[in-house]
Design an enzyme around this catalytic site. Structure first.
Site, PDB file in Angstrom:
ATOM      1  N   SER A 784      81.111  12.580  39.842  1.00 16.48           N
ATOM      2  CA  SER A 784      79.722  12.100  39.777  1.00 16.48           C
ATOM      3  C   SER A 784      78.939  13.514  40.091  1.00 16.48           C
ATOM      4  O   SER A 784      77.759  13.380  40.218  1.00 16.48           O
ATOM      5  CB  SER A 784      79.363  11.122  40.944  1.00 16.48           C
ATOM      6  OG  SER A 784      79.672  11.671  42.095  1.00 16.48           O
ATOM      7  N   LYS A 827      74.612   5.727  47.912  1.00 14.22           N
ATOM      8  CA  LYS A 827      73.929   7.038  47.652  1.00 14.22           C
ATOM      9  C   LYS A 827      72.597   7.207  47.781  1.00 14.22           C
ATOM     10  O   LYS A 827      71.917   7.953  48.281  1.00 14.22           O
ATOM     11  CB  LYS A 827      74.450   7.723  46.193  1.00 14.22           C
ATOM     12  CG  LYS A 827      75.906   7.976  46.163  1.00 14.22           C
ATOM     13  CD  LYS A 827      76.195   8.247  44.763  1.00 14.22           C
ATOM     14  CE  LYS A 827      77.670   8.511  44.529  1.00 14.22           C
ATOM     15  NZ  LYS A 827      77.990   8.910  42.984  1.00 14.22           N
TER      16      LYS A 827
END
Ligand code: ADP
Length: 888
Positions: A784, A827
């Site tokens: 990511s 996140k």
């Protein structure tokens, strides 16, 4: 010792009251009375060595009524010699000075002439009276013819009693005498030997036996014994040698016997003593040996107790048979035998395990359970709902084999406390089995008993400790078990969690099946990914995301703070932490998904307050001291008993003043200054991102760790080199490949992005690139970071700074497409915590936004990207200026 003595016809007489001086004996006397002083002075002192005096025994006249002085006949006289009774005046020589008291004195008719071996004269102060200390040696017997007084002391006309030399020689021929003297010497010798043995003295006395004539020896020996006055007199009267010898032999023998008897008694006593002492010692040793061997009688009792315990353990019949077999084997063994102990420990476990014992299950009240969950936990609506559903099913079907609940989320989000709330709601005991770091299958299943130090697995051990077979068992950190050469703990857990198999869970140590089906299992994990799929398949994952700062504030105010205050013995009278301050703690001191650090920081504040309160309490005794002086009443109370429990407040003392001294002046209100003092300078602030991206080549990414989401900076720099790419920060393979892809993509798009003037220019010509992920000690991996890496490189090559308020996440393909990633909710929460305002996400992650709490979503600008260019467009201030020239 003088051989023969020339006796004068007249001798000054010193009377000896109830005492006899025998020839050969030495005596030390002190003369103080005027008569004896005069006698010593005139007969011994003035005549020096030639001086002799006569020692005449006198008998106390207790029984005699006649007044006057009586010269008594010798007691036990052997020779039939006559002794006369002489009237010699009426005063006692000892008491003649100044005392007219009349007393009858029985003078003995025989005495012993003595000379002074030593004389010392002294003057008593202050009276000036003269005294003498005389050491006298008895020389020979004499007979008193006539007693008279000279001045103050007596004198006597005497005749010698000892034999002449010729007579002696004649007697020595007498066989009777010879036998007697031999007998005496033998006895005396024996006595000396006994005494020498006892006192370990040298043979000086033995020499005497050889050199001194036997008739004198008889006197010397007898003189050294403690015998009665009568016996002494009779010895004095034994003028005849044969009589004297036989008497002396008798006395020596008697003395010898008495010594022997005494010795025997001592020996006997000593023997008895040492015997009992020996016995005591032996017994002690025996006990120590027995103890060492573990062979004491207590073992018998122990085995009996163990058997009783086993009987009441409620084992199933098959297991009971097995246990009995083991017990029989134990009974046959000696405690010192190898294997005895392990067998016993094993049986103890069998006896201790809760085969049947259950904690009483309460009738499940769903409403109460809901209230309990609500009062214990803020928010978590969906989670609580799922728990209620779970409980409802259990209520309808108590033996329901529903899936095992597994709470997944970062640390400190309430996974453990939710599990314990379930236990409370079900009214069961709660036990937590920590599986973090368990790599050995034996940790779950136990070691076989053939191994030394073998023991049951954690589950059986936990059940033994909790003592019931139906607890709520929390398998904590189930994602942290790993498999290696020692087996696979996860497969053992499979058996535990499988309702079909856990009825007969087989612990290797226990070696008999144990029914785990009544245990309610709950598991926790930080992440789902590491859990092996078969295990995951048996569990229902309930995710607990991190909390938003607002939620944390609510949790802190509603749950953490009251609990922390109570744990520290405080309440709001002592400490107040205003909401604004808790907010500051959340913003500046904690940046975690859960609330554990927040709780720890609040505890630090409570500790600081506790110190202040405790100090103030200490001040109280001082104020008592002041009142003591002010009031005699209090003073008395304090003086009476050292411990004054009750405070006495006298009428004349200002009550108001006193009550104030016992009251804490005002509650401690935490302010910013105190925060800094207790917790130190702020650890986080919102300016961090701006500072970090102040130079080109740094971008802000969002990553996902076991602690929830986090903001991760990526730094890139270039230096002279050969076109190599260096990567640091403990990176895994996937992230290294992402970096490679990122660099390739940037190089391929260099002209389009206006990073290079012409297509053929190598962006890496003469330079190396170094990419670093700070927090270098923390291992990182995952795809990511792709978009973040590209952004950092573009920023580096273009020397343009990225926006400090923008964070991003997403995987990029080699062709620049953005792929969705996981952990979006965490996140975004992390970005929100760190003060980020804009978040760039892969477009395909749009669906994940529903999980994000609306307040957080509302405070952020979410930018969706399909291609890498979209990301770059948003990442730089004023957009990506090269876009329009791009041919993409
Ligand atoms: P975990 O097991 O997830 O690591 P814990 O269950 O030990 O975390 O929780 C840490 C602390 O935070 C506990 O004291 C718990 O009561 C508290 N806590 C966590 N979440 C909440 C919540 N939603 N409401 C109230 N207290 C909470």
């Amino acid at each position: 010792m003088a051989e023969s003595v020339e006796l004068p016809s007249r001798l000054g007489i010193l009377p000896f009251r109830n005492k006899v001086l025998l020839p050969g004996a030495i005596i030390r006397i002190r003369c103080t009375s005027p008569s004896s002083v005069k006698l010593v002075e005139q007969e011994l002192w003035q005549r020096e060595e030639k001086g002799l005096i006569g020692i005449l025994p006198v008998r106390d006249a207790a029984e005699t009524t006649t007044v006057g002085t009586v010269l008594s006949q010798g007691v036990g006289s052997d020779s039939g010699e006559r002794s006369s009774r002489i009237q010699v005046g009426n005063s006692d020589p000892q008491k003649a000075d100044g005392k007219n008291q009349q007393e009858v004195i029985h003078w003995h008719t025989r005495g012993v002439a003595a000379r002074a071996l030593h004389l010392s004269r002294g003057v008593e102060k202050p009276s000036g009276r003269v005294t003498y200390i005389v050491v006298l040696e008895g020389l020979c017997r004499f007979n008193v013819q006539e007693l008279s007084t000279r001045g103050t002391y007596y004198t006597a006309r005497i005749s010698p009693l000892e034999m002449t030399k010729a007579d002696m020689e004649q007697v020595e021929q007498d066989p009777d005498f010879i036998t007697l003297s031999r007998q005496f010497k033998a006895t005396a010798m024996e006595l000396i030997s006994v005494l020498e043995q006892k006192q370990k003295t040298g043979g000086r006395t033995k020499v005497l036996l050889e050199t001194v004539p036997v008739h004198k020896l008889a006197d010397i020996f007898v003189a050294s014994f403690e015998i009665s006055f009568e016996e002494q007199l009779s010895m004095l009267d034994s003028v005849d040698l044969k009589v004297r010898l036989s008497k002396a032999t008798e006395l020596v023998d008697r003395h010898l016997q008495s010594i022997r008897v005494a010795e025997k008694i001592t020996q006997k006593v000593e023997g008895q003593l040492s015997k009992s002492q020996k016995e005591f010692l032996l017994r002690q040793q025996m006990r120590a040996i027995k103890e060492e061997l573990g062979d004491n009688d207590d073992d018998e009792d122990d085995v009996a107790t163990l058997e009783r315990k086993m009987q009441s353990a409620g084992m199933p019949s098959t297991i009971w048979k097995h246990a009995q077999r083991e017990l029989r084997r134990l009974k046959k063994m000696q405690p010192q035998q190898p294997g005895y102990n392990s067998s016993r420990v094993y049986l103890e476990l069998l006896a201790d395990l809760p085969w049947q014992k259950t904690s009483e299950e309460l009738e499940l009240d769903l409403k109460a359970a809901k209230e309990q969950l609500d009062s214990d936990h803020y928010g978590l609506v969906k989670v609580k709902q799922r728990i209620i559903e779970y409980l409802a099913v259990r209520k309808l079907k108590p033996d329901a084999r529903g899936p095992v609940l597994c709470f997944v989320g970062p640390p400190g989000v309430g996974k453990t406390s939710l599990a314990s709330s379930i236990a409370t709601a079900l009214g069961r005991k709660f036990i937590r089995i920590s599986l973090g770091g368990v790599k050995d299958e034996a940790d779950i299943r136990g070691h076989r008993r053939t191994y030394i130090g073998s023991m049951p697995g954690r589950l059986i051990d936990g059940l033994k400790r909790i003592g019931v077979c139906n607890p709520v068992m929390l398998l904590d950190e189930i994602d942290k078990t790993g498999s290696d050469v020692r087996g696979d703990p996860a497969s053992a857990l499979l058996e535990v969690l499988d309702p079909e198999q856990n009825k007969t869970f087989n612990d290797h140590y226990l070696n008999v099946p144990f029914d785990l089906s009544r245990v309610v299992f709950v598991a926790t994990a930080n992440r789902v990914q590491p859990i092996p799929p078969p295990l995951l398949d048996r569990m229902e994952v309930i995710e607990l995301p991190g909390y938003t700062p607002e939620e944390k504030l609510k949790i802190a105010m509603g749950h953490l703070l009251p609990r922390v205050l109570e744990q520290h013995g405080l309440n709001s009278e002592f400490l107040q932490i205003p909401e604004a301050m808790v907010k500051l703690v959340i913003q500046r001191y904690t940046r975690e998904a859960g609330v554990r650090n927040l709780e720890r920081n609040l505890a630090a504040l409570a500790r600081a307050a506790a110190v202040r309160v405790a100090e103030q309490e200490q001040a109280v005794p001082l104020s008592r001291e002041v009142h003591r002086f002010a009031s005699p009443l209090v003073e008395n109370r304090l003086a009476d008993g050292a411990e004054v429990e009750m405070e006495v407040i006298p009428m004349d003392v200002n009550n108001h003043e006193i009550s104030n001294t016992f009251k804490i002046a005002s509650p401690l209100i935490v302010d910013e200054a105190m925060l800094e003092k207790v917790l130190g300078p702020p650890r986080f602030d919102d300016t961090e991102a701006a500072e970090r991206v102040a130079t080109p080549g740094v971008s802000v990414g969002l990553v996902w760790t076991t602690f929830g989401g986090e903001v991760q900076f990526v730094e890139a720099t270039a230096m002279v080199g050969k076109g190599e790419l260096h990567l640091t920060g403990q990176l895994g393979d996937v992230i290294k490949e992402s970096a490679q892809i990122a660099l390739t993509w940037v190089r391929a798009r260099a002209t389009d992005l206006r990073l290079a003037a012409a297509e053929e220019i190598n962006l890496l010509e003469g330079r190396d690139i170094h990419i670093h992920f700070p927090a270098g000690a923390v291992p990182k991996d995952g795809p990511s970071a792709g978009v973040t890496l590209v952004t950092a490189l573009v920023s580096l090559f273009s020397q343009k700074r990225v926006r400090a308020d923008t964070a991003m996440t997403g995987e990029m393909t080699l062709r620049g497409l953005i792929l969705p990633v996981g952990g979006i909710k965490d996140k975004i929460l992390a970005a929100h915590r760190c003060g980020i305002k804009r978040v760039i996400l892969p477009e395909r992650n749009l669906k994940d936004l529903v999980e994000v709490p609306p307040p957080v979503l509302g405070s952020l600008e979410i930018l969706l990207a399909k291609r890498m260019e979209d990301v770059l467009e948003q990442a730089f201030e004023g957009g990506c200026p090269w876009r329009q020239h791009s041919k993409l």
